[in-house]
Design an enzyme around this catalytic site. Structure first.
Site, PDB file in Angstrom:
ATOM      1  N   CYS A  82       0.845  -1.197   0.000  1.00  0.00           N
ATOM      2  CA  CYS A  82       0.000   0.000   0.000  1.00  0.00           C
ATOM      3  C   CYS A  82       0.876   1.241   0.000  1.00  0.00           C
ATOM      4  CB  CYS A  82      -0.933   0.011   1.210  1.00  0.00           C
ATOM      5  SG  CYS A  82      -0.059   0.204   2.781  1.00  0.00           S
ATOM      6  N   CYS A 127       3.231   1.558   2.862  1.00  0.00           N
ATOM      7  CA  CYS A 127       4.446   0.744   2.703  1.00  0.00           C
ATOM      8  C   CYS A 127       5.504   1.510   1.918  1.00  0.00           C
ATOM      9  CB  CYS A 127       4.122  -0.560   1.981  1.00  0.00           C
ATOM     10  SG  CYS A 127       3.009  -1.656   2.858  1.00  0.00           S
ATOM     11  N   ASP A 152       8.554  27.180 -29.327  1.00  0.00           N
ATOM     12  CA  ASP A 152       9.645  27.496 -30.248  1.00  0.00           C
ATOM     13  C   ASP A 152       9.054  27.463 -31.665  1.00  0.00           C
ATOM     14  OD1 ASP A 152      12.247  27.784 -31.342  1.00  0.00           O
ATOM     15  OD2 ASP A 152      12.328  25.625 -31.660  1.00  0.00           O
ATOM     16  N   ASP A 212      12.641  21.741 -29.090  1.00  0.00           N
ATOM     17  CA  ASP A 212      13.285  20.524 -29.580  1.00  0.00           C
ATOM     18  C   ASP A 212      14.133  19.842 -28.528  1.00  0.00           C
ATOM     19  OD1 ASP A 212      15.522  22.112 -29.386  1.00  0.00           O
ATOM     20  OD2 ASP A 212      15.789  22.344 -31.540  1.00  0.00           O
ATOM     21  N   ASP A 262      16.722  24.634 -27.028  1.00  0.00           N
ATOM     22  CA  ASP A 262      15.797  25.273 -26.106  1.00  0.00           C
ATOM     23  C   ASP A 262      15.975  24.778 -24.669  1.00  0.00           C
ATOM     24  OD1 ASP A 262      14.406  26.736 -28.167  1.00  0.00           O
ATOM     25  OD2 ASP A 262      13.558  24.818 -28.784  1.00  0.00           O
TER      26      ASP A 262
END
Length: 864
Positions: free
Chosen positions: A13, A16, A445, A644, A648
């Protein structure tokens, strides 16, 4: 720092996974821990000098769970993929489920049959057979408890370490029912021995063995359904893995041989014939073929591949014969990176949304244990029997098991990301998934994102008396010796028109102007208006037409022969077919759109108007893009940057969500939060819609899980018993708890029905264009795109490289990239001074610098 992946056992869970993370995070030298509940693994960033993998494993084991390195388990079992792990878990859970129900059903029949009026063998009827009746139920209960012993082991371990989780509730509730049943057997024996038939009858009716088995069986049913959901979320991985061939034909010692793909080595020559899949990534050395890359990129048109071009594993050779050199194998291939990205998505995707479930579980479990004890004590003090108080406590423990809470977030996330993978949207982090929902600005861009990223011929205008074919032949002949993008566009257009270029002589590039040569013994010119006028050629009416084309964002190239203008050809980087629709969809979703580009304002305005972008900021360098993103964030905006993933990078890193156009590139996958495999802007809208649907689903799941527990606990505690006579039988509490888990999983699986809506664009509005720096003159050779590369490295010495042939910022980028690729170089390129300033951490030979520039297509005239 080292990043290592560990397989973790024993987690059931959210509490855990939170406890495993806490156990490892407290170790000195650990920088980051990401625990994947559904994948049963964790990834740890740690200082290898301060910590070893064994110490991390010990920390997990001390926390009550198991861990091992994925390469080996025990004595050398091979690593399992996420798909194999899911299949193994389904098989194990199915065995436990079958055994549980095989023994639970007769136990239920035996214990409840007399209440339902069902026939029972005489062996179990009558007070004299009460001990047989009770002891048989005890024996039927034992196998169910044994096959599900995992709940008891994990539950009591975590309870002993004062970090109770869901297993603790299951273990306490089920064990309490068994202990009470054993106590009842002793009471029956006492009654038989002392002739107290009333006592025998009372305890024969309330043994609770069936309750213990029902708890374990129904919870195992919920876990089995959870395992099935894990298997379903691995479907995208399975489909991707099936793309790769299992064997490869390699050329060794002068002959071809077929070998398993695992045995392919870097540098091997791979042979691929028509219809075959490429086994690994590499570079073509011989032959040509049309390669179908649609499985990875979504592009339906096969791509022509020839010597020197890259090919990707799992793509299909449709026509032709190829030999290529393997350079990426195994886990380094583009397909393996995508598979690994999907497999590991759960670990990253738990961080933000899962924190709520972790925090709730961490407080909820001990609170429920306290409520169960308090409820039992309260009813004892109220004068009820010990048996009544015990049943109340057991009911509270059982109905409170936070299975639904633990399933609410990870199941929805995994199904959502799997669905995203089907649409070519790979989401790498929960922060991205969650933030995409709230994004209100998308910055784009231009080159390669809104536009095709490669120039195309758009207009051919001939001068009076000049045939179109003659102009194309002349233009193709002049541009053939050039390797610039605009030259390629003209040559490609001429080839499609069936025009063959002629041989030219004395070819020479003129910086900032164009090219000159001799064509059929006459002087020939190709370039901008300045070149024509400097050589005494009158462009006539073509000058006005060229200005009109330039205003549309196109680059006009003028051609003249023997002192007479032949015509002009316009070249432009045209927008993608879906860009306008995608931007319209984003605006319809309430997301504003801004285009950031290094192009001049005229070109940017034209592209922005065609695509329907409300605001365009032109003349922006990569560093300026990052600054503009930061300014938008300072205004309180949530910003997604689409680019890209290479030039960028600063803006992608600064944005709240970085989205890379184009799948398979290492740097794109590393630098972005989201990767769009199909390089289609429509997928940005799909990602936003998917994010909103997934987060909405998570909130629904958490609401119903918490609502269920909030209503169930008071009922189980007997709050309504005095007034209304309502009392929750622990067996029905277990059934209700399991049904809540089933509902949560089913709700999460509804995401598999997700379909992105193609929305109509809102009413158009004028495009606002802002120029942040002076416009640059159009380059006659390559498209204007003011972008720089980010360079790294220390500096100890400098060299100035004088370069001939650069004509625009695109040329600057080519030279910058070429020199930056040399290890230890930091480069600043000046177009005006026609030189590059190179800062080096160690002395690099002039020959190396010269070769790098020459390989980029330019000439070094001097190095100082």
């Amino acid at each position: 720092m080292t990043k290592t992946k560990f397989n973790v056992t024993g987690m059931t869970c959210a509490a855990c996974s939170a406890h495993v993370e806490k156990s490892v995070r407290k170790l000195e030298g650990v920088a980051e821990v990401a625990v994947n509940l559904l994948g049963n693994n964790m990834t740890v960033d740690y200082d290898e000098k301060a910590l070893s993998p064994q110490q991390i494993i010990q920390a997990v084991e001390q926390g009550g769970y198991g861990a091992y390195l994925p390469q080996t388990k025990g004595g050398g079992a091979p690593q399992q993929s996420a798909v194999e792990q899911a299949q193994a878990e389904i098989k194990q859970m199915k065995f436990r489920l079958v055994v549980s129900f095989v023994f639970m059903i007769p136990l239920f029949y035996l214990s409840m049959g007399h209440m339902m009026g069902w026939p029972l063998p005489s062996l179990f009827l009558g007070h004299e057979n009460a001990l047989i009746f009770a002891f048989t139920q005890f024996l039927l209960c034992l196998p169910v408890a044994y096959v599900n012993r995992k709940y008891f082991i994990n539950g009591f371990k975590t309870l002993a370490r004062r970090s109770p989780n869901m297993d603790s509730l299951i273990a306490i509730g089920s064990a309490a029912a068994v202990v009470y049943g054993v106590y009842a057997i002793y009471k029956i024996g006492w009654g038989l021995g002392h002739g107290d038939m009333a006592l025998v009858h009372e305890y024969s009716m309330d043994l609770y063995f069936e309750t213990s088995s029902m708890i374990l069986a129904l919870i195992t049913l919920g876990k089995f359904l959870e395992s099935r959901s894990k298997g379903k979320t691995s479907e995208a991985i399975t489909k991707l893995m099936d793309l790769a061939p299992k064997t490869a034909v390699v050329e060794r010692e002068g002959r071809e041989q077929e070998i398993p793909v695992e045995e392919v080595q870097v540098g091997d020559i791979i042979v691929v014939r028509p219809g075959q899949s490429l086994p690994v990534d590499g570079v073509v050395v011989e032959g040509s073929a049309a390669v179908d890359e649609s499985a990875l990129t979504g592009e339906s048109i096969p791509v022509e591949k020839g010597p020197g071009q890259r090919v990707t594993g799992a793509t299909i050779n449709k026509t032709g014969f190829l030999k290529f050199r393997a350079d990426k194998i195994g886990e380094d291939t583009a397909l393996a990176q995508i598979v690994r990205l999907v497999e590991e998505a759960g670990a990253a995707l738990q961080k933000t949304p899962e924190q709520l479930a972790d925090k709730v579980s961490g407080v909820f479990v001990p609170a429920v244990i306290a409520i169960a004890l308090a409820a039992g004590v309260a009813w004892l003090l109220a004068g009820e029997s010990f048996e009544f108080a015990m049943s109340i406590s057991i009911a509270v423990l059982v109905i409170s098991c936070p299975c639904a809470l633990g399933l609410a977030t990870p199941t929805a996330i995994m199904v959502g990301t799997g669905k995203g993978a089907e649409y070519g949207v790979l989401i790498k982090s929960a922060e991205a998934l969650e933030t995409l929902k709230t994004v209100d600005v998308v910055a784009l861009d231009k080159t390669g994102t809104v536009t095709q990223g490669r120039p195309q011929t758009t207009d051919v205008i001939t001068a009076p008396g000049v045939e179109r074919e003659a102009l194309l032949t002349f233009a193709a002949s002049m541009e053939k010796p050039s390797e610039h993008p605009l030259a390629e566009a003209i040559l490609q257009y001429a080839a499609q028109a069936g025009v063959e270029p002629q041989q030219v002589e004395a070819f020479q590039a003129v910086s900032g102007r164009g090219v000159v040569a001799r064509y059929q013994q006459g002087p020939a010119l190709a370039g901008n208006l300045t070149l024509l006028r400097e050589n005494g050629v009158d462009p006539g009416d073509l000058a006005a037409q060229g200005e009109s084309l330039a205003a549309q964002g196109k680059t006009p190239l003028y051609f003249a022969w023997q002192g007479r203008v032949m015509g002009l050809i316009a070249v432009a980087d045209v927008i993608k077919e879906t860009s306008s629709a995608a931007i319209g969809e984003l605006l319809s979703l309430g997301v504003d759109v801004v285009m950031l580009t290094g192009d001049n304002a005229v070109t940017a305005q034209a592209i922005g108007a065609q695509a329907g972008v409300p605001k365009v900021i032109a003349g922006v360098l990569p560093g300026d893009k990052e600054r503009h993103i930061r300014q938008l964030q300072q205004q309180g905006k949530r910003v997604a940057m689409v680019g890209d993933g290479i030039n960028d990078a600063p803006a992608l890193a600064r944005a709240d969500v970085g989205i890379a156009i184009g799948a398979g590139a290492d740097v794109a996958i590393e630098s972005a939060d989201v990767v769009l495999m199909r390089s289609d802007l429509l997928d940005v809208s799909t990602a936003v819609q998917l994010s909103r649907a997934t987060i909405r689903n998570i909130k629904q799941n958490l609401f119903w899980a918490l609502c269920y527990n909030s209503l169930g606990i008071p009922l189980a505690a007997g709050v309504f018993y005095t007034a209304l006579g309502w009392k929750l039988n622990p067996m029905f509490g277990a059934a209700a708890m399991s049904m809540s888990s089933v509902c949560v999983v089913s709700n999460a699986l509804r995401l598999k029905l997700f379909r992105p809506k193609r929305l109509p664009a809102p009413a158009s509005r004028p495009t606002e264009t802002v120029a942040v720096q002076p416009e640059e003159s159009a380059c006659p050779i390559c498209p204007i795109s003011n972008q720089e590369s980010q360079n790294q490295g220390g500096t100890t010495m400098k060299k100035t490289v004088m370069i001939e042939g650069m004509m625009c910022q695109h040329c600057v980028k080519h030279v910058t990239d070429a020199l930056s690729a040399i290890p230890g170089c930091r480069v600043t390129v000046s177009l005006e001074d026609a030189c590059a300033q190179v800062e080096m951490t160690e002395d690099i030979g002039n020959d190396t610098l010269t070769k790098a520039v020459a390989d980029a297509g330019y000439t070094v005239t001097a190095i100082r």
